[in-house]
Design a protein around this motif. Structure first.
Motif, PDB file in Angstrom:
ATOM      1  N   SER A 102     -18.439 -23.981 -22.837  1.00 60.42           N
ATOM      2  CA  SER A 102     -19.622 -24.218 -23.218  1.00 60.42           C
ATOM      3  C   SER A 102     -18.673 -25.881 -24.856  1.00 60.42           C
ATOM      4  O   SER A 102     -19.773 -26.407 -25.221  1.00 60.42           O
ATOM      5  CB  SER A 102     -19.536 -22.962 -24.344  1.00 60.42           C
ATOM      6  OG  SER A 102     -20.129 -22.142 -23.165  1.00 60.42           O
ATOM      7  N   LEU A 106     -20.950 -29.133 -25.248  1.00 57.27           N
ATOM      8  CA  LEU A 106     -21.260 -29.523 -26.629  1.00 57.27           C
ATOM      9  C   LEU A 106     -21.159 -31.083 -27.152  1.00 57.27           C
ATOM     10  O   LEU A 106     -21.835 -31.475 -27.556  1.00 57.27           O
ATOM     11  CB  LEU A 106     -19.957 -28.531 -27.735  1.00 57.27           C
ATOM     12  CG  LEU A 106     -21.395 -26.906 -28.532  1.00 57.27           C
ATOM     13  CD1 LEU A 106     -19.754 -26.680 -29.234  1.00 57.27           C
ATOM     14  CD2 LEU A 106     -22.410 -27.915 -28.961  1.00 57.27           C
ATOM     15  N   GLY A 110     -24.587 -30.824 -25.392  1.00 52.22           N
ATOM     16  CA  GLY A 110     -25.166 -29.537 -25.219  1.00 52.22           C
ATOM     17  C   GLY A 110     -26.260 -29.607 -23.853  1.00 52.22           C
ATOM     18  O   GLY A 110     -26.478 -30.060 -23.204  1.00 52.22           O
ATOM     19  N   TYR A 183     -31.654 -30.615 -31.869  1.00 52.63           N
ATOM     20  CA  TYR A 183     -30.673 -29.724 -32.030  1.00 52.63           C
ATOM     21  C   TYR A 183     -30.418 -28.793 -31.049  1.00 52.63           C
ATOM     22  O   TYR A 183     -30.102 -27.362 -30.721  1.00 52.63           O
ATOM     23  CB  TYR A 183     -30.450 -29.360 -33.722  1.00 52.63           C
ATOM     24  CG  TYR A 183     -30.334 -29.874 -34.318  1.00 52.63           C
ATOM     25  CD1 TYR A 183     -28.723 -30.864 -34.229  1.00 52.63           C
ATOM     26  CD2 TYR A 183     -31.317 -30.665 -35.673  1.00 52.63           C
ATOM     27  CE1 TYR A 183     -28.365 -32.343 -35.429  1.00 52.63           C
ATOM     28  CE2 TYR A 183     -30.658 -31.926 -36.576  1.00 52.63           C
ATOM     29  CZ  TYR A 183     -29.377 -32.255 -36.230  1.00 52.63           C
ATOM     30  OH  TYR A 183     -29.318 -33.520 -36.708  1.00 52.63           O
ATOM     31  N   LEU A 186     -28.151 -27.350 -28.402  1.00 55.04           N
ATOM     32  CA  LEU A 186     -26.788 -27.356 -28.791  1.00 55.04           C
ATOM     33  C   LEU A 186     -26.501 -25.184 -28.737  1.00 55.04           C
ATOM     34  O   LEU A 186     -25.711 -25.123 -29.147  1.00 55.04           O
ATOM     35  CB  LEU A 186     -26.334 -27.834 -30.791  1.00 55.04           C
ATOM     36  CG  LEU A 186     -26.597 -29.519 -30.376  1.00 55.04           C
ATOM     37  CD1 LEU A 186     -26.296 -29.588 -31.946  1.00 55.04           C
ATOM     38  CD2 LEU A 186     -25.654 -29.948 -29.078  1.00 55.04           C
ATOM     39  N   LEU A 190     -23.160 -23.088 -28.158  1.00 52.79           N
ATOM     40  CA  LEU A 190     -23.012 -22.503 -29.313  1.00 52.79           C
ATOM     41  C   LEU A 190     -22.757 -21.021 -28.852  1.00 52.79           C
ATOM     42  O   LEU A 190     -21.856 -20.366 -29.511  1.00 52.79           O
ATOM     43  CB  LEU A 190     -23.428 -23.045 -29.915  1.00 52.79           C
ATOM     44  CG  LEU A 190     -23.869 -24.420 -31.040  1.00 52.79           C
ATOM     45  CD1 LEU A 190     -24.633 -24.569 -32.607  1.00 52.79           C
ATOM     46  CD2 LEU A 190     -21.856 -24.233 -31.538  1.00 52.79           C
TER      47      LEU A 190
END
Length: 306
Positions: A102, A106, A110, A183, A186, A190
């Motif tokens: 992950s 990122l 993402g 965003y 992401l 996350l």
């Protein structure tokens, strides 16, 4: 071998876990393919691990019911913490792999996913996992089975994963409808980082507890003090100077090696009198806690208890 009610119930619970884990593998991997979500893929891989672990657990559940034999003089219960140790290490490795993957995701911008469908998966998986965990924990309360207990924990962890996926994808779906849609990709990595980090303490604790049993470490002092106090209550008729107790827990069994250092006034006419004391003590201890197995030795020289 006659299988008692508790053993049959244990097998039913573990069989249920096995089949539901198999179902969740197909559901999770199917949704991961459709939604392109790394978090759901991780949940599917976790379910796949649970599936194979459930298969191993069923095999071990049959083994630990067997009596001791020429190959295993102390029975098969040591396999129980060994399996739980193995399961916890696999889960920890899976979480660490997901976290590292992950972080890489990122760094590359993402991961876009079909958040609407992911929400549906999150709702189904959350309800299913928590339902199985609650059922196994509730039904397993009367069983002396670490296998069922660890399986219930495993389903709880999977439920936390699924609930977090549900909340995270609901947030991502909302963000996609706003000016911050850039965003949204992401959220998936996350979420996976947070999930992997948050659940690590659970398999970590199981790993340490199982390792302590594998290496024959004594149970916590809070446990040993209660056992020793109960043991001395069963020996009120025996004149002794001191009782030295060594305690180990292995799977569902608690083993006691008891050295009774008798005083000068202690005497018996026959060996059968010693056997009567042993039988009386062990019967009382097993009525109090059926998981207890014990050997009792009568000595006068304290050095022999060292």
């Amino acid at each position: 071998m006659i299988i008692g009610f508790h053993e049959q119930k244990e097998k039913r619970l573990l069989t249920l876990s096995f089949y539901v884990a198999g179902l969740f593998v197909f559901v999770a991997l199917g949704f991961a393919f459709i939604t392109h979500s790394g978090a759901i893929l991780f949940d599917g891989i976790y379910s796949l691990i649970s599936f194979f672990m459930a298969l191993l657990t069923l095999k071990v559940a049959n083994l630990v019911q067997k009596p001791d034999d020429d190959r295993f003089h102390f029975g098969y219960t040591a396999i129980e913490p060994t399996l739980n140790l193995f399961k916890s290490i696999i889960i920890i490795a899976t979480c660490l792999y997901a976290i590292v993957g992950s972080i890489n995701s990122l760094m590359t911008g993402g991961n876009s996913a079909e958040f609407g469908l992911a929400i549906i998966y999150g709702a189904i998986a959350t309800i299913g996992c928590f339902a199985v965990s609650f059922y196994m924990k509730h039904q397993g309360k009367q069983l002396r089975s670490d296998l069922v207990g660890v399986d219930a924990h495993t389903w709880f962890v999977d439920g936390v994963l699924s609930a977090s996926i549900l909340l995270g994808f609901a947030l991502a779906y909302f963000i996609e409808q706003t000016s911050f849609a850039v965003y949204a990709p992401l959220i998936d990595p996350l979420l996976l980082i947070l999930l992997g980090t948050a659940i690590l303490p659970i398999p970590g604790r199981i790993m340490l507890d199982s390792l302590n049993e594998v290496i024959n470490k004594a149970p916590p002092e809070a446990v040993t003090v209660v056992i020793e106090k109960k043991l001395k209550q069963t020996l009120v008729a025996v004149p002794y100077e001191h009782v030295e107790v060594r305690i180990s827990k292995c799977g569902r069994d608690i083993y006691l090696l008891v050295h009774i250092i008798v005083d000068e006034s202690f005497s018996v006419a026959t060996i059968s009198e010693l056997d009567d004391i042993r039988i009386s003590c062990e019967t009382a201890m097993r009525e109090w806690n059926p998981s207890i197995l014990m050997d009792i030795l009568f000595i006068q020289d304290p050095k022999l208890a060292g």
